[in-house]
Motif scaffolding. Structure first.
Motif, PDB file in Angstrom:
ATOM      1  N   ASP A  28       0.823  -1.175  -0.176  1.00 61.76           N
ATOM      2  CA  ASP A  28       0.028  -0.901   0.234  1.00 61.76           C
ATOM      3  C   ASP A  28       0.735   1.300  -0.020  1.00 61.76           C
ATOM      4  N   PRO A  29       1.361   1.284   0.995  1.00 65.83           N
ATOM      5  CA  PRO A  29       2.692   2.954   1.144  1.00 65.83           C
ATOM      6  C   PRO A  29       3.522   2.776  -0.558  1.00 65.83           C
ATOM      7  N   VAL A  30       3.324   2.022  -1.182  1.00 61.15           N
ATOM      8  CA  VAL A  30       4.197   2.398  -2.924  1.00 61.15           C
ATOM      9  C   VAL A  30       2.718   2.083  -3.768  1.00 61.15           C
ATOM     10  N   GLY A  31       1.568   2.352  -3.525  1.00 63.13           N
ATOM     11  CA  GLY A  31       0.148   3.013  -4.185  1.00 63.13           C
ATOM     12  C   GLY A  31      -0.142   1.459  -5.280  1.00 63.13           C
ATOM     13  N   VAL A  32       0.039  -0.166  -4.519  1.00 65.88           N
ATOM     14  CA  VAL A  32      -0.305  -0.870  -5.287  1.00 65.88           C
ATOM     15  C   VAL A  32      -1.460  -1.402  -4.128  1.00 65.88           C
ATOM     16  N   GLN A  33      -2.938  -1.749  -5.071  1.00 63.59           N
ATOM     17  CA  GLN A  33      -3.630  -1.998  -4.320  1.00 63.59           C
ATOM     18  C   GLN A  33      -3.628  -3.987  -4.140  1.00 63.59           C
ATOM     19  N   LEU A  34      -4.689  -4.029  -3.419  1.00 58.24           N
ATOM     20  CA  LEU A  34      -4.854  -6.002  -3.210  1.00 58.24           C
ATOM     21  C   LEU A  34      -5.780  -6.389  -3.762  1.00 58.24           C
ATOM     22  N   ASN A  35      -6.023  -6.756  -4.109  1.00 57.56           N
ATOM     23  CA  ASN A  35      -7.544  -7.512  -5.185  1.00 57.56           C
ATOM     24  C   ASN A  35      -6.829  -9.207  -4.360  1.00 57.56           C
ATOM     25  N   VAL A  36      -8.278  -9.537  -3.408  1.00 62.45           N
ATOM     26  CA  VAL A  36      -8.403 -10.473  -3.034  1.00 62.45           C
ATOM     27  C   VAL A  36      -9.447 -11.795  -3.490  1.00 62.45           C
ATOM     28  N   ALA A  37      -9.166 -13.106  -4.111  1.00 64.83           N
ATOM     29  CA  ALA A  37      -9.533 -13.771  -4.244  1.00 64.83           C
ATOM     30  C   ALA A  37      -9.772 -14.999  -3.078  1.00 64.83           C
ATOM     31  N   SER A  38     -10.757 -16.401  -2.923  1.00 63.38           N
ATOM     32  CA  SER A  38     -10.727 -17.341  -3.347  1.00 63.38           C
ATOM     33  C   SER A  38     -11.118 -18.671  -3.913  1.00 63.38           C
ATOM     34  N   THR A  39     -10.164 -19.918  -3.273  1.00 64.75           N
ATOM     35  CA  THR A  39     -10.067 -20.596  -4.478  1.00 64.75           C
ATOM     36  C   THR A  39     -11.482 -21.874  -3.680  1.00 64.75           C
ATOM     37  N   ARG A  40     -11.713 -21.749  -2.502  1.00 66.07           N
ATOM     38  CA  ARG A  40     -12.163 -22.813  -1.755  1.00 66.07           C
ATOM     39  C   ARG A  40     -11.659 -24.138  -1.548  1.00 66.07           C
ATOM     40  N   GLU A  41     -10.122 -24.434  -2.095  1.00 67.17           N
ATOM     41  CA  GLU A  41      -9.495 -25.780  -2.285  1.00 67.17           C
ATOM     42  C   GLU A  41      -9.974 -25.872  -3.578  1.00 67.17           C
ATOM     43  N   ASP A  42      -9.991 -25.262  -4.180  1.00 66.34           N
ATOM     44  CA  ASP A  42     -10.615 -26.566  -5.790  1.00 66.34           C
ATOM     45  C   ASP A  42      -9.615 -25.735  -7.311  1.00 66.34           C
ATOM     46  N   PRO A  43      -8.826 -26.984  -7.089  1.00 65.68           N
ATOM     47  CA  PRO A  43      -7.349 -26.530  -8.388  1.00 65.68           C
ATOM     48  C   PRO A  43      -8.122 -25.495  -9.702  1.00 65.68           C
ATOM     49  N   GLU A  44      -8.830 -26.666 -10.118  1.00 63.82           N
ATOM     50  CA  GLU A  44      -9.665 -25.534 -11.360  1.00 63.82           C
ATOM     51  C   GLU A  44      -9.897 -23.533 -11.077  1.00 63.82           C
ATOM     52  N   GLN A  45     -10.659 -23.932  -9.785  1.00 65.42           N
ATOM     53  CA  GLN A  45     -11.413 -22.694  -9.789  1.00 65.42           C
ATOM     54  C   GLN A  45      -9.968 -21.405  -9.455  1.00 65.42           C
ATOM     55  N   GLU A  46      -9.187 -22.348  -8.992  1.00 68.10           N
ATOM     56  CA  GLU A  46      -8.040 -21.528  -8.634  1.00 68.10           C
ATOM     57  C   GLU A  46      -7.352 -20.718 -10.396  1.00 68.10           C
ATOM     58  N   TRP A  47      -7.286 -21.954 -10.972  1.00 71.43           N
ATOM     59  CA  TRP A  47      -6.726 -21.574 -12.275  1.00 71.43           C
ATOM     60  C   TRP A  47      -7.608 -20.905 -13.285  1.00 71.43           C
ATOM     61  N   ARG A  48      -8.368 -20.507 -13.153  1.00 66.46           N
ATOM     62  CA  ARG A  48      -9.612 -19.654 -13.179  1.00 66.46           C
ATOM     63  C   ARG A  48      -9.459 -18.570 -12.957  1.00 66.46           C
ATOM     64  N   LEU A  49      -9.433 -18.495 -11.623  1.00 71.46           N
ATOM     65  CA  LEU A  49      -9.447 -16.674 -10.811  1.00 71.46           C
ATOM     66  C   LEU A  49      -7.750 -16.603 -11.076  1.00 71.46           C
ATOM     67  N   VAL A  50      -6.662 -16.806 -11.384  1.00 77.78           N
ATOM     68  CA  VAL A  50      -5.714 -16.257 -11.585  1.00 77.78           C
ATOM     69  C   VAL A  50      -5.644 -16.295 -13.613  1.00 77.78           C
ATOM     70  N   ARG A  51      -5.969 -16.882 -14.270  1.00 76.13           N
ATOM     71  CA  ARG A  51      -6.025 -16.145 -15.490  1.00 76.13           C
ATOM     72  C   ARG A  51      -6.987 -14.932 -15.773  1.00 76.13           C
ATOM     73  N   ASP A  52      -7.636 -15.480 -14.995  1.00 77.58           N
ATOM     74  CA  ASP A  52      -8.534 -13.654 -15.049  1.00 77.58           C
ATOM     75  C   ASP A  52      -7.570 -12.501 -14.203  1.00 77.58           C
ATOM     76  N   LEU A  53      -7.316 -12.604 -13.273  1.00 76.46           N
ATOM     77  CA  LEU A  53      -6.381 -11.553 -12.665  1.00 76.46           C
ATOM     78  C   LEU A  53      -5.136 -11.160 -13.820  1.00 76.46           C
ATOM     79  N   ALA A  54      -4.603 -12.414 -14.492  1.00 76.97           N
ATOM     80  CA  ALA A  54      -3.490 -11.721 -14.976  1.00 76.97           C
ATOM     81  C   ALA A  54      -4.194 -10.597 -16.499  1.00 76.97           C
ATOM     82  N   ASP A  55      -5.271 -11.293 -16.672  1.00 74.73           N
ATOM     83  CA  ASP A  55      -6.116 -10.768 -17.859  1.00 74.73           C
ATOM     84  C   ASP A  55      -6.001  -9.297 -17.967  1.00 74.73           C
TER      85      ASP A  55
END
Length: 338
Positions: free
Chosen positions: A98-125
């Motif tokens: 935060d002090p260097v101006g970066v915001q945090l976006n938080v998401a949960s996978t509910r321990e599901d590997p496929e949900q994880e991969w969807r989330l990280v790809r969406d964040l990458a996009d």
């Protein structure tokens, strides 16, 4: 030590080398790796493949800071947003970025590997400049695709497997040894470990650490191990089953804070006419001191800070994780004699 399949080059691969390997212009290579529009899917894939083959990694966060600009968003992908452990982890991370101006976006996978991969790809996009991941996967080789796009990766609590990336973890092995030694010193041999999913790195390390101490002294303890307690209700059911046996455990070790709650709930209904067993938890809880609960304390806030510091500095990939020490806090519940 985590296994890796990506070899870090001794000399940093340049964007020009990637462009030459892919047969495109330097500007096109930059656009493709940056996720910018006006690049065909075929060209983008060719550039990503070239970057992966050459081991190219853009240090986006560091270059932005060096130029006086700041990254806008870092993604934190956790297993369970309702667990206080992850709240402390997020706070530590945010206090650094935060002090260097970066915001945090938080998401949960509910321990599901496929949900994880969807989330990280969406964040990458969305063109985040870094990802901090508490991963549900046992193989992270797919993450090399995101590294090739210039996204820095930090794996927290569970180390990177199959990709060369920074990891920040707790000393779970040492914590397991400390828990077992402590209970042995108080006369316990019938010790039950009630834990989360058995495939989790934290679970395996804590059980392995306890086994290093208990296997020579009390080999029957493994018959009292219970897993799959991802919530307090499942932990409670495990303990009720153990308590109904002819020889219930004289001590319980809770694999995490949720399990600890389930153990205490079960014991409050089954031990009215018998002495309470020793109870020792992993991960401290806010109400621990009031309940005089002994714990092997991890430090998720410190882990979050370390992840943030590595991300901002631009981490170099390493097979050796950064290990945050654990500490045994004796408050009374883990010191009950057998």
């Amino acid at each position: 030590m985590s296994e890796t399949t990506t070899v870090t080059p001794q000399r940093r691969v340049t964007l020009a080398q990637v462009a030459e390997h892919a047969g495109v212009s330097l500007k096109t290579a930059s656009r493709a790796l940056g996720g910018e529009p006006h690049v065909t899917d075929q060209t983008r894939q060719r550039v990503l493949s070239a970057a992966t083959a050459l081991g190219y990694r853009r240090n986006t966060a560091a270059s932005l800071l060096a130029s006086g600009r700041v990254a806008e968003v870092v993604g934190l992908v956790t297993g369970d947003l309702t667990n206080p452990f992850y709240a402390a982890l997020a706070q530590g991370l945010e206090d650094v970025i935060d002090p260097v101006g970066v915001q945090l976006n938080v998401a949960s996978t509910r321990e599901d590997p496929e949900q994880e991969w969807r989330l990280v790809r969406d964040l990458a996009d969305l063109r985040v400049h870094g990802l901090v991941i508490v991963s549900a996967m046992d193989d992270h080789s797919r993450y090399a695709e995101l590294q090739a796009r210039g996204i820095e990766l930090i794996f927290v609590d569970r180390p990177a497997q199959g990709v060369s990336a920074c990891s920040v973890i707790s000393d779970n092995l040492g914590g397991g040894r400390a828990a077992a030694t402590h209970l042995l010193q108080h006369g316990h041999r019938r010790i039950s470990f009630v834990g989360d999913y058995s495939w989790l790195h934290t679970y395996r390390q804590r059980v392995d650490g306890m086994g290093q101490v208990l296997d020579p002294e009390a080999p029957q303890w493994r018959e009292l191990i219970r897993d799959g307690a991802h919530d307090s209700a499942t932990a409670r059911r495990h303990v009720l089953e153990l308590e109904s046996s002819d020889q219930p455990p004289t001590a319980y070790v809770a694999g995490n804070n949720r399990v600890l709650l389930g153990i205490l709930e079960a014991l409050s209904t089954t031990r009215e006419d018998r002495p309470m067993p020793a109870v020792l938890g992993f991960d401290d809880v806010e109400w621990g001191p009031a309940m005089q609960l002994s714990v092997v304390a991890t430090d998720p806030y410190r882990m979050g800070r370390l992840a943030g510091e590595q991300l901002v500095a631009g981490p170099s990939a390493t097979e050796e994780p950064l290990v945050v020490p654990t500490s045994l806090i004796a408050r009374g519940s883990g010191e009950r004699q057998s």
